[in-house]
Scaffold this motif. Structure first.
Motif, PDB file in Angstrom:
ATOM      1  N   MET A 114      37.250   4.253  64.963  1.00  0.00           N
ATOM      2  CA  MET A 114      36.931   4.510  63.460  1.00  0.00           C
ATOM      3  C   MET A 114      35.998   5.477  63.110  1.00  0.00           C
ATOM      4  N   TYR A 115      36.293   6.840  62.868  1.00  0.00           N
ATOM      5  CA  TYR A 115      35.351   7.798  62.489  1.00  0.00           C
ATOM      6  C   TYR A 115      34.994   7.536  61.084  1.00  0.00           C
ATOM      7  N   THR A 116      33.624   8.223  60.794  1.00  0.00           N
ATOM      8  CA  THR A 116      33.166   8.207  59.305  1.00  0.00           C
ATOM      9  C   THR A 116      32.978   9.397  58.886  1.00  0.00           C
ATOM     10  N   HIS A 117      32.807   9.876  57.673  1.00  0.00           N
ATOM     11  CA  HIS A 117      32.677  10.900  56.957  1.00  0.00           C
ATOM     12  C   HIS A 117      31.476  11.669  57.647  1.00  0.00           C
ATOM     13  N   ARG A 118      30.477  10.924  58.010  1.00  0.00           N
ATOM     14  CA  ARG A 118      29.446  11.472  58.470  1.00  0.00           C
ATOM     15  C   ARG A 118      29.435  12.042  59.799  1.00  0.00           C
ATOM     16  N   SER A 119      30.212  11.302  60.456  1.00  0.00           N
ATOM     17  CA  SER A 119      30.321  11.524  61.973  1.00  0.00           C
ATOM     18  C   SER A 119      31.173  12.898  62.065  1.00  0.00           C
ATOM     19  N   THR A 120      32.081  13.052  61.105  1.00  0.00           N
ATOM     20  CA  THR A 120      33.318  13.951  61.075  1.00  0.00           C
ATOM     21  C   THR A 120      32.381  15.423  60.681  1.00  0.00           C
ATOM     22  N   LEU A 121      31.355  15.376  59.563  1.00  0.00           N
ATOM     23  CA  LEU A 121      30.985  16.502  59.270  1.00  0.00           C
ATOM     24  C   LEU A 121      29.745  17.185  60.279  1.00  0.00           C
ATOM     25  N   LEU A 122      29.084  16.091  60.932  1.00  0.00           N
ATOM     26  CA  LEU A 122      27.874  16.616  62.113  1.00  0.00           C
ATOM     27  C   LEU A 122      28.985  17.270  63.202  1.00  0.00           C
ATOM     28  N   HIS A 123      30.012  16.688  63.353  1.00  0.00           N
ATOM     29  CA  HIS A 123      30.708  17.146  64.536  1.00  0.00           C
ATOM     30  C   HIS A 123      31.488  18.538  64.258  1.00  0.00           C
TER      31      HIS A 123
ATOM     32  N   ILE B 131      30.867  22.176  66.424  1.00  0.00           N
ATOM     33  CA  ILE B 131      31.806  22.900  67.093  1.00  0.00           C
ATOM     34  C   ILE B 131      31.678  24.360  66.403  1.00  0.00           C
ATOM     35  N   ILE B 132      31.279  24.592  65.173  1.00  0.00           N
ATOM     36  CA  ILE B 132      31.340  25.980  64.619  1.00  0.00           C
ATOM     37  C   ILE B 132      30.101  26.861  64.980  1.00  0.00           C
ATOM     38  N   ALA B 133      29.062  26.093  65.780  1.00  0.00           N
ATOM     39  CA  ALA B 133      28.074  27.061  66.210  1.00  0.00           C
ATOM     40  C   ALA B 133      28.551  28.010  67.363  1.00  0.00           C
ATOM     41  N   PRO B 134      27.737  29.050  67.690  1.00  0.00           N
ATOM     42  CA  PRO B 134      27.954  30.202  68.154  1.00  0.00           C
ATOM     43  C   PRO B 134      28.214  30.043  69.575  1.00  0.00           C
ATOM     44  N   ASP B 135      27.645  29.080  70.273  1.00  0.00           N
ATOM     45  CA  ASP B 135      27.607  28.854  71.546  1.00  0.00           C
ATOM     46  C   ASP B 135      28.858  27.681  71.746  1.00  0.00           C
ATOM     47  N   VAL B 136      29.550  27.252  70.963  1.00  0.00           N
ATOM     48  CA  VAL B 136      30.599  26.370  71.129  1.00  0.00           C
ATOM     49  C   VAL B 136      32.000  27.207  70.475  1.00  0.00           C
ATOM     50  N   ILE B 137      32.791  26.850  69.980  1.00  0.00           N
ATOM     51  CA  ILE B 137      34.035  27.607  69.403  1.00  0.00           C
ATOM     52  C   ILE B 137      33.538  28.539  68.517  1.00  0.00           C
TER      53      ILE B 137
ATOM     54  N   VAL C 126      46.259  22.012  69.692  1.00  0.00           N
ATOM     55  CA  VAL C 126      45.880  20.870  69.978  1.00  0.00           C
ATOM     56  C   VAL C 126      46.342  19.807  68.856  1.00  0.00           C
ATOM     57  N   PRO C 127      47.233  18.791  69.043  1.00  0.00           N
ATOM     58  CA  PRO C 127      47.970  18.026  67.905  1.00  0.00           C
ATOM     59  C   PRO C 127      46.934  17.382  67.127  1.00  0.00           C
ATOM     60  N   MET C 128      47.201  17.455  65.654  1.00  0.00           N
ATOM     61  CA  MET C 128      46.229  16.613  64.824  1.00  0.00           C
ATOM     62  C   MET C 128      46.429  14.971  64.891  1.00  0.00           C
ATOM     63  N   PHE C 129      47.319  14.704  65.919  1.00  0.00           N
ATOM     64  CA  PHE C 129      47.403  13.224  66.168  1.00  0.00           C
ATOM     65  C   PHE C 129      46.420  12.984  67.133  1.00  0.00           C
ATOM     66  N   HIS C 130      45.870  13.997  67.872  1.00  0.00           N
ATOM     67  CA  HIS C 130      45.033  13.868  69.167  1.00  0.00           C
ATOM     68  C   HIS C 130      43.602  14.056  68.724  1.00  0.00           C
ATOM     69  N   VAL C 131      42.636  13.100  68.301  1.00  0.00           N
ATOM     70  CA  VAL C 131      41.276  13.185  67.870  1.00  0.00           C
ATOM     71  C   VAL C 131      41.250  13.782  66.917  1.00  0.00           C
ATOM     72  N   ASN C 132      41.997  13.964  65.785  1.00  0.00           N
ATOM     73  CA  ASN C 132      41.794  14.871  64.612  1.00  0.00           C
ATOM     74  C   ASN C 132      42.100  16.503  65.090  1.00  0.00           C
TER      75      ASN C 132
ATOM     76  N   GLY D 191      38.992  18.407  65.338  1.00  0.00           N
ATOM     77  CA  GLY D 191      37.761  18.775  64.359  1.00  0.00           C
ATOM     78  C   GLY D 191      38.262  20.235  63.675  1.00  0.00           C
ATOM     79  N   LEU D 192      39.265  20.938  64.118  1.00  0.00           N
ATOM     80  CA  LEU D 192      39.452  22.270  63.682  1.00  0.00           C
ATOM     81  C   LEU D 192      40.023  22.237  62.158  1.00  0.00           C
ATOM     82  N   VAL D 193      40.781  21.190  61.750  1.00  0.00           N
ATOM     83  CA  VAL D 193      41.017  21.132  60.562  1.00  0.00           C
ATOM     84  C   VAL D 193      40.099  20.907  59.409  1.00  0.00           C
TER      85      VAL D 193
END
Length: 541
Positions: A195-204, A208-214, A226-232, A235-237
């Motif tokens: 179960m993900y939370t709003h907080r965990s999603t936002l921090l994630h 991922i938007i950091a320059p050294d990541v995606i 990557v499917p939206m049914f596969h670990v959200n 996080g790209l959406v």
């Protein structure tokens, strides 16, 4: 009095920011009822408010769980935001799982309603009788394409929205409110809910938007394969609306190389993410068609180890940087990323550089990671010492949903089930899997379940299944069988035994009949020795 504001970290804040600041940015989708749907974030979130009103009209309340059986498209995006921002839980279900697993997941998740893509109607029709708590179904299409269906209490998505206003007052949510639910694939026993939370999603998202990541930005056009049914959808959406990145969504065509090429070229996609199999499909199409992908500059590979072929061909022939990520459902999912190369690595020889690029990457900020030995003592990061991978951080699981067992170790770390070594530059290399599960095309396959199925054959005395490297699927299961004394069985008869007993894509790729199998001192099959014995195995042409 605190020195700084205590503003809540919620998905609602992403939506409001995107609508106000990035409202004119496009969202382009392929759907079962439209080959190219196009609108803006402003359009999207107006419809999200209509959907929120529709959820209210259906009698849904905060805390309720709503399931989706859907691909990557604009309607699924709307459901993500309308459900979570209303204080409800968006439960994305993997339709590729075996029916018994889907039945367990929907019932364990206490899903109240199911939203489903047009292509999923037959699947849900076959399963609705084993989902007693589900009150109704919403087919994600318009009236012109609404099918005749035996689904009880079925509604048309567009008809529901049309009856509602786009005015909606979003509730003020605590950042620790549950927002989404995703289940593991159940390689050992029943699937487990995360179960993900709003907080965990936002921090994630911030990670991922950091320059050294995606590294998404307003200059990018992202194609999340990557499917939206596969670990959200990794996080790209969430990250794309946050940064003002144009979204291009392939719908049910995510595995079609021609469709992916067309979307990349016509929509000027710059960044994409998917499992190795989709990249192989795209490269195969490019090779056969002679077409190019000029706008694409980077792709993220995850879900399974990246074959050197993908890295080499993308880089040398098309000028695309291949980046690799590692994580899991319990980690939201990102744990490590192999993106921007630090100076010490950039100066390595070409051979050593490629070896480094094929590793799973370095831990991102927000994820603490360690490798430990059998006595739970931390091992050095020397590139040689291998141990169990443990993690902790603000977007990592604390406890499984409705689960009585222990989720974390006694020190508060989550054991991932992977075995890895860390090198002096902080790069992780997965060397084994604690429970011998097989990862094929980015999805888990249980070797134990396949073995149990095989030994149920009346002519089989013992069986072992191991994952062997495969040029297309990263790994495929190899079945080794010892027959009962005096019995005979063909390869085809053995493999057909799995029909209707496991998911079709789980069925072993090859079967070998052997006289003996190695065992440990306690009598268990020694998978390590089996893999070593068959290290030279090659799949038939």
């Amino acid at each position: 009095m605190t020195p700084m504001m205590n503003t809540q970290l919620t998905i609602t804040s992403i939506m409001k920011h995107a609508e106000q600041i990035n409202g004119s940015v496009e969202v382009v989708s392929v759907t079962a009822d439209n080959p190219r749907h196009r609108y803006t974030y402003r359009d999207a979130f107006a419809r999200v408010r209509q959907l929120a009103n529709a959820l209210d009209a259906l009698g849904l309340e905060q805390g309720d769980t709503i399931a989706t059986f859907a691909w990557n498209d604009y309607r699924h995006l709307e459901i993500y935001y309308a459900v979570s921002c209303s204080g409800m839980i968006c439960h994305t279900v993997n339709p590729r799982l075996f029916p018994e697993q889907i039945e367990y997941i929907v019932n364990h998740g206490r899903d109240k309603w199911v939203f489903l893509d047009l292509t999923m109607v037959p699947l849900l029709e076959s399963l609705q009788d084993v989902m007693p708590d589900v009150k109704g179904f919403v087919v994600m299409t318009d009236e012109a394409h609404m099918p005749e269906t035996s689904l009880a209490n079925a509604h048309c998505y567009e008809t529901l929205l049309a009856a509602q206003t786009s005015e909606f007052e979003w509730p003020e949510l605590d950042e620790n409110t549950p927002s989404a639910l995703c289940y593991t694939s159940g390689t050992t026993g029943n699937p487990k809910g995360v179960m993900y939370t709003h907080r965990s999603t936002l921090l994630h998202c911030y990670a991922i938007i950091a320059p050294d990541v995606i590294g998404l930005s307003v200059k990018d056009v992202a194609l999340p394969i990557v499917p939206m049914f596969h670990v959200n959808g990794w996080g790209l959406v969430y990250a794309a609306p946050m940064t003002g990145t144009k979204l291009v969504m392939p719908g049910p065509k995510m595995g079609c190389g021609e469709t992916l090429c067309t979307l990349i070229n016509e929509e000027k996609v710059t960044a994409s993410a998917g499992v190795p199999t989709v990249w192989l499909a795209l490269l195969d199409y490019l090779n056969k068609s002679g077409k190019t992908i000029e706008s694409l500059n980077r792709v993220t590979v995850g879900g399974a180890a990246c074959p050197f072929y993908i890295l080499d061909v993308f880089r040398e022939k098309y000028g695309v940087d291949v980046q690799q990520g590692w994580g899991m459902t319990e980690m939201n999912p990102l744990g490590t990323y192999n993106g921007t190369v630090p100076p010490p690595v950039a100066n390595l020889s070409p051979e050593e550089y490629d070896k480094k690029r094929l590793k799973q990457g370095r831990p991102v900020f927000g994820v603490e990671l360690k490798i430990v030995d059998a006595d739970n003592k931390s091992l050095p990061w020397d590139g040689k010492s291998a141990g169990a991978v443990k993690v902790r951080g603000p977007w990592i699981i604390n406890e499984y949903y409705r689960y009585d067992g222990q989720t974390l170790d006694d020190d508060g770390w989550f054991e991932t089930g992977d075995v890895a070594c860390m090198d002096e530059h902080g790069y992780m290399q997965i060397t084994d899997r604690v429970k011998d599960v097989i990862k094929s095309g980015g999805e888990w396959i249980s070797s134990i379940e396949l073995e149990n199925c095989a030994v149920n054959h009346p002519k089989v005395a013992e069986a072992a299944v191991v994952g062997m490297p495969h040029p297309k699927w990263s790994e495929r299961p190899l079945l080794l069988v010892i027959l009962q004394e005096g019995e005979t069985l063909s390869r085809e008869e053995m493999l057909s035994w799995f029909d209707d007993k496991v998911s079709k894509w789980w069925i072993p790729e090859e079967c070998l009949f052997v006289d003996s199998l190695p065992h440990t001192a306690t009598g268990k099959l020694s998978k390590k020795d089996i893999r070593a014995d068959y290290a030279d195995f090659r799949w038939p042409e």
